[in-house]
Design a protein around this motif. Structure first.
Motif, short mmCIF file in Angstrom:
data_model
loop_
_atom_site.label_atom_id
_atom_site.label_comp_id
_atom_site.label_asym_id
_atom_site.label_seq_id
_atom_site.Cartn_x
_atom_site.Cartn_y
_atom_site.Cartn_z
N TYR A 82 0.85 -1.19 0.00
CA TYR A 82 0.00 0.00 0.00
C TYR A 82 0.89 1.24 0.00
N SER A 83 0.32 2.35 -0.38
CA SER A 83 0.99 3.64 -0.23
C SER A 83 -0.06 4.71 -0.02
N ALA A 84 0.26 5.66 0.84
CA ALA A 84 -0.59 6.83 1.07
C ALA A 84 0.26 8.05 0.76
N ALA A 85 0.09 8.57 -0.46
CA ALA A 85 0.89 9.71 -0.92
C ALA A 85 0.11 11.00 -0.70
N VAL A 86 0.78 12.02 -0.20
CA VAL A 86 0.17 13.34 -0.05
C VAL A 86 0.92 14.29 -0.98
N MET A 87 0.20 14.79 -1.96
CA MET A 87 0.78 15.71 -2.95
C MET A 87 0.28 17.12 -2.69
N MET A 143 -0.40 21.05 -4.08
CA MET A 143 -1.15 21.44 -5.27
C MET A 143 -0.25 21.64 -6.49
N PHE A 144 1.06 21.59 -6.30
CA PHE A 144 1.99 21.65 -7.42
C PHE A 144 2.40 20.25 -7.86
N THR A 145 1.77 19.22 -7.31
CA THR A 145 1.93 17.79 -7.61
C THR A 145 3.21 17.17 -7.07
N ASN A 146 3.89 17.88 -6.17
CA ASN A 146 5.04 17.27 -5.51
C ASN A 146 4.56 16.33 -4.40
N ASN A 147 5.14 15.14 -4.33
CA ASN A 147 4.84 14.22 -3.24
C ASN A 147 5.57 14.72 -1.98
N ASN A 148 4.84 15.31 -1.06
CA ASN A 148 5.46 15.76 0.18
C ASN A 148 5.81 14.61 1.10
N VAL A 149 5.03 13.52 1.00
CA VAL A 149 5.31 12.33 1.79
C VAL A 149 4.62 11.14 1.13
N VAL A 150 5.24 9.98 1.25
CA VAL A 150 4.61 8.71 0.89
C VAL A 150 4.72 7.80 2.10
N LEU A 151 3.59 7.54 2.73
CA LEU A 151 3.53 6.65 3.88
C LEU A 151 3.06 5.29 3.38
N GLY A 152 3.88 4.27 3.54
CA GLY A 152 3.47 2.99 2.98
C GLY A 152 4.42 1.87 3.32
N ARG A 210 4.54 17.77 7.53
CA ARG A 210 4.32 19.11 7.03
C ARG A 210 4.00 19.08 5.54
N ILE A 211 2.88 19.71 5.15
CA ILE A 211 2.46 19.79 3.75
C ILE A 211 2.73 21.20 3.25
N ALA A 212 3.22 21.32 2.03
CA ALA A 212 3.75 22.59 1.54
C ALA A 212 2.68 23.61 1.17
N THR A 213 1.46 23.15 0.85
CA THR A 213 0.40 24.07 0.44
C THR A 213 -0.84 23.86 1.33
N PRO A 214 -1.69 24.88 1.46
CA PRO A 214 -2.87 24.76 2.32
C PRO A 214 -3.87 23.70 1.85
N HIS A 215 -3.82 23.36 0.57
CA HIS A 215 -4.69 22.32 0.03
C HIS A 215 -3.78 21.24 -0.57
N ALA A 216 -4.28 20.01 -0.58
CA ALA A 216 -3.44 18.90 -1.03
C ALA A 216 -4.32 17.74 -1.46
N TRP A 217 -3.67 16.74 -2.05
CA TRP A 217 -4.37 15.53 -2.51
C TRP A 217 -3.75 14.33 -1.82
N LEU A 218 -4.56 13.61 -1.07
CA LEU A 218 -4.17 12.34 -0.47
C LEU A 218 -4.66 11.23 -1.39
N LEU A 219 -3.75 10.39 -1.84
CA LEU A 219 -4.10 9.31 -2.75
C LEU A 219 -3.53 8.01 -2.20
N ILE A 220 -4.43 7.15 -1.74
CA ILE A 220 -4.04 5.86 -1.16
C ILE A 220 -4.20 4.78 -2.22
#
Length: 428
Positions: A111-116, A118-127, A154-164
């Motif tokens: 599994y992976s839980a990636a948090v990107m 809003m500029f599409t950089n993966n700030n973290v991948v927990l998995g 820490r996430i770089a932007t106030p909005h983000a995308w979590l994709l598991i």
């Protein structure tokens, strides 16, 4: 020094072509408009995907939704989907405070839980690769907020995308995969309303207005100040020349469609850049990936390899058959799959309908015929190759161009650094 001299100097210093170093770019320069369009494209694509996902029944900001079936030819919510994992997406609003993510024990299931951001950089991948199979609780924190919660991220932007992503073989395994999905929990302040934004095919004035709004909502990092100053007429307060904007946008679209000079094929495959998934100042590459593979993981997690195709630039147009011969074991610690995509006119890729309802072939595909040495011949084409080859057939679209991507999850160093190269896809 005149403008021609400045451009010549920029070329001599190695800044041109591309995002050329210029001391001044007028609001009437289409190159500035081109660069502004490409810089903002990931933000535009993220906003478009967010709007599309939030239309689903029960979907909301700061709330996980689960896809319960593997993607097929009807999936059009994101380009180049995979057919190996179930997705659980959530768009995050961190403006009111942190959000807590609970990851259940996953055992040996990938599994992976990636948090990107809003500029599409993966700030973290927990998995599987980073935290293992025991799970845990993590606190996702946006800019300007403190966290007293466990395991702050820490996430770089106030909005983000979590994709598991949760691995499944489908069929009888789906029930267990659904149970694993249900173990993921997301909690925190309710997200605010999401504004409507223009898409990438909007008129230039609407596109740049949306880009400015998105940059106000999710500010760029200080390391992007150079291009923001250079493109301020289009991404800032303006004004700019409408004709230059239209010309620059057209140039940018041609770059994203053809991606000439940005993909290098070695031995029949294009390998991802080391910056994939965390792009730094590689804005053109970031824009192309946002269009052709939004949500891509960093190379340490997964490698996306594109076959050269008939044109040498990643597209197949023939009927086949083609053959890919793979060894018994690829250098990776996860799994691999070869995916077939039909190519759209705007440079995106989606699974194609076919009589086998087969969209990928991988190391977990049941019923494959292996060679005496354990290797595998994969047959690719529009028509059934017949006989024993049918078991290893990856059907191509009935007509039109198509592309082949091989995913390698948890690649070993020799695959990442290029010491190992895949064999090419050959016309038989």
């Amino acid at each position: 020094m005149n403008r021609r001299d400045l451009l010549a100097m920029a070329g001599a210093l190695g800044f041109a072509p591309g995002f050329a170093a210029r001391s001044a770019l007028a609001a009437g320069d289409p190159i500035a408009a081109r660069d502004a369009y490409l810089y903002a494209l990931p933000l535009i694509e993220m906003a478009t995907t967010r709007a599309r996902l939030l239309k689903a029944p029960g979907a909301a900001v700061n709330k996980l939704t689960h896809t319960r079936a593997l993607s097929d030819h009807t999936a059009r919510w994101v380009t180049t989907p995979n057919n190996d994992t179930l997705y659980s997406p959530a768009f995050l609003d961190l403006t009111k405070g942190p959000v807590t993510l609970v990851i259940p024990p996953m055992g040996k299931r990938y599994y992976s839980a990636a948090v990107m951001d809003m500029f599409t950089n993966n700030n973290v991948v927990l998995g599987t690769r980073t935290i293992g199979g025991e799970g845990g609780t993590f606190t996702l924190v946006g800019p300007g907020h403190a966290s007293t919660g466990p395991n702050p991220v820490r996430i770089a932007t106030p909005h983000a995308w979590l994709l598991i992503r949760v691995l499944t073989d489908g069929g009888e395994d789906l029930a267990a995969a659904h149970q694993a999905q249900d173990g993921f929990k997301l909690s925190g302040p309710a997200g605010g309303p999401v504004a409507a934004y223009a898409a990438r095919d909007a008129k230039p004035e609407d596109y740049f207005a949306t880009a400015r709004a998105l940059l106000a909502s999710d500010p760029a990092p200080a390391t992007d100040l150079r291009i923001l100053r250079r493109s301020a007429a289009f991404l800032g307060a303006g004004p700019y020349d409408a004709a230059a904007a239209a010309d620059g946008v057209q140039q940018a679209k041609m770059i994203t469609i053809f991606a000439k000079g940005r993909q290098v094929f070695t031995g029949g495959w294009a390998y991802p850049r080391p910056t994939l998934g965390d792009y730094g100042q590689d804005y053109i590459y970031r824009a192309i990936v946002a269009l052709q593979g939004l949500g891509a993981l960093p190379v340490a997690e997964a490698m996306y390899l594109k076959a050269a195709g008939d044109d040498g630039a990643g597209v197949f147009t023939g009927d086949g058959p083609y053959r890919l011969t793979l060894p018994a074991q690829l250098p990776l610690d996860g799994f691999w799959s070869l995916s077939m995509y039909e190519a759209t006119a705007d440079g995106q890729f989606f699974f194609t309908d076919n009589p086998l309802k087969r969209y990928t072939i991988g190391d977990r595909t049941a019923g494959l015929k292996r060679n005496a040495d354990g290797g595998l011949d994969i047959w690719i084409g529009r028509a059934d190759p017949g006989g024993d080859k049918t078991a290893n057939w990856l059907p191509a679209p009935k007509s039109g161009p198509f592309a082949l991507y091989l995913r390698a999850y948890l690649p070993r160093p020799e695959l990442v650094d290029g010491r190992y190269r895949l064999p090419p896809v050959v016309k038989v």
